[in-house]
Design an enzyme around this catalytic site. Sequence first.
Site, short mmCIF file in Angstrom:
data_model
loop_
_atom_site.label_atom_id
_atom_site.label_comp_id
_atom_site.label_asym_id
_atom_site.label_seq_id
_atom_site.Cartn_x
_atom_site.Cartn_y
_atom_site.Cartn_z
N THR A 62 -22.27 16.90 64.83
CA THR A 62 -22.69 18.07 64.64
C THR A 62 -23.33 18.43 63.48
O THR A 62 -24.30 19.25 63.67
CB THR A 62 -21.20 18.83 64.64
N THR A 118 -17.50 13.75 63.58
CA THR A 118 -16.22 13.83 62.98
C THR A 118 -15.30 12.92 64.14
O THR A 118 -14.24 12.53 63.55
CB THR A 118 -15.66 15.13 62.95
N ASP A 119 -15.31 13.13 65.30
CA ASP A 119 -14.26 12.51 66.31
C ASP A 119 -13.85 10.97 65.97
O ASP A 119 -12.73 10.85 65.77
CB ASP A 119 -14.81 12.76 67.69
N1 DAS Z 1 -18.63 15.30 69.14
C1 DAS Z 1 -18.10 15.28 67.78
C2 DAS Z 1 -18.73 13.98 67.26
O1 DAS Z 1 -19.90 13.66 67.49
C3 DAS Z 1 -19.17 16.43 67.02
C4 DAS Z 1 -18.79 16.54 65.48
O2 DAS Z 1 -17.72 16.67 65.51
O3 DAS Z 1 -19.64 16.13 64.62
O4 DAS Z 1 -17.95 13.35 66.49
#
Ligand code: DAS
Length: 425
Positions: free
Chosen positions: A87, A165-166
Amino acid sequence: MVELNFNKGDYVRLRLALEEIDGQVLESPESDIVLLKLKSGYNIGIKKENILGARVLRKYNEEKAKFLKREERKELPSIGLIITGGTIASKASQATGGVKPITDVDEFLNYYPELLKIVNIKKLEIPFMVFSENMTSEHWIKIAECAEKMLNDDNIKGIIITHGTDTLGYSAAALSFFLRNLNKPVVLTYAQRSIDRASSDASLNLQCAARMAISDCAEVVLVGHANVNDNFCYAIRGTRARKLHSSRRDAFKSVNEKPIAKVWKDKIEFISQYKRSDENRKVELDLAYSDKVALLKFYPGQDSSILDYYALKYKGLVIEGFGLGQINESWIPKLKKHIKNGLVICMTSQTIFGEVNPYVYSSAREIERAGVIYLGNMLAETAFVKLGWVLGHYGWKMRVREKMLENFAGEISERIEFERESELY
Ligand code: DAS
């Protein structure tokens, strides 16, 4: 509605009923909104119908904005930047309304002019642009290879890695094991809201990440909002960072130890022990990794025959057991059988906080006696990454238990520093 004669990138002054606002025009996700990047680094959305007048203070100059040609500011320290997607490097797509990766580096960096008041970005690498749920150990290896080159460059003080973040916790753990003899800061950061949104958290995260990257903290850390306000961030050790909220700005918490530091845009307050930077140290890559590992969350009534499947396909298995490391006693015969045949099985806890301890309940003693390796206060996700790294070292085959319990990057410790309740949520 007044005529708005300006374009994306221009620095403008908008006159509203009660005030005037200066900022750089960003691409707006909504056609009836003007999105401005303010001097403070925050974005603000203004309804076009509320704009009574507009003046262009500085036209956007394509050439000048070509980021990599920008003259360095000699008085600022230089860092390396590795962009991997997520993101933080995405924006809302007007077509689909979803979030899609930004492909133009200048566009990415022009969203963050405030970053360039803290550091020069001397080196920039984009090994790939993916949402992190699609990452594998191959991505971790590519990031580590980029990082090692930058860290062993005398002109670079530290590096920032922007990442989704995931699976950020997994990548942070992997880099903590892959980058041996670390000499400078490795700072991973993220955003929960895309950079073109008025309320994006990216600006504070990046500015604090830059502050950390020029510090003397030679650790792999994750820097992000400490709470839902836009005031300061925590720097969390890479092997202790866990995503605990799907959308809040303070998505990541430090598990079983205090964060290494509180970080503001303009200062750092260290609150835990950390290794100091040393330019004379050369980072060594240790990329031995076996993908033949799995992570299994135990649940009531889980049938032990699943172990037959894991034994066929994998060399190592991390179980997220209940509480102090209990699982259904009916599993003990199969645990004994497959461990005897060479499957390495480790125990962590799905409580996330706290530690596993096989000496409290008799059933856990049985499980430990069957050969399951209890990993103390190690995070399950970190244990999964570490087991792949340990099993990747052929020479460690007979010493897996010893190596899983050895502390390489702060992933396991004798005692737990209990956080005050307020620091948890
Ligand atoms: N889909 C998520 C990732 O790329 C988006 C995010 O949270 O940055 O981990």
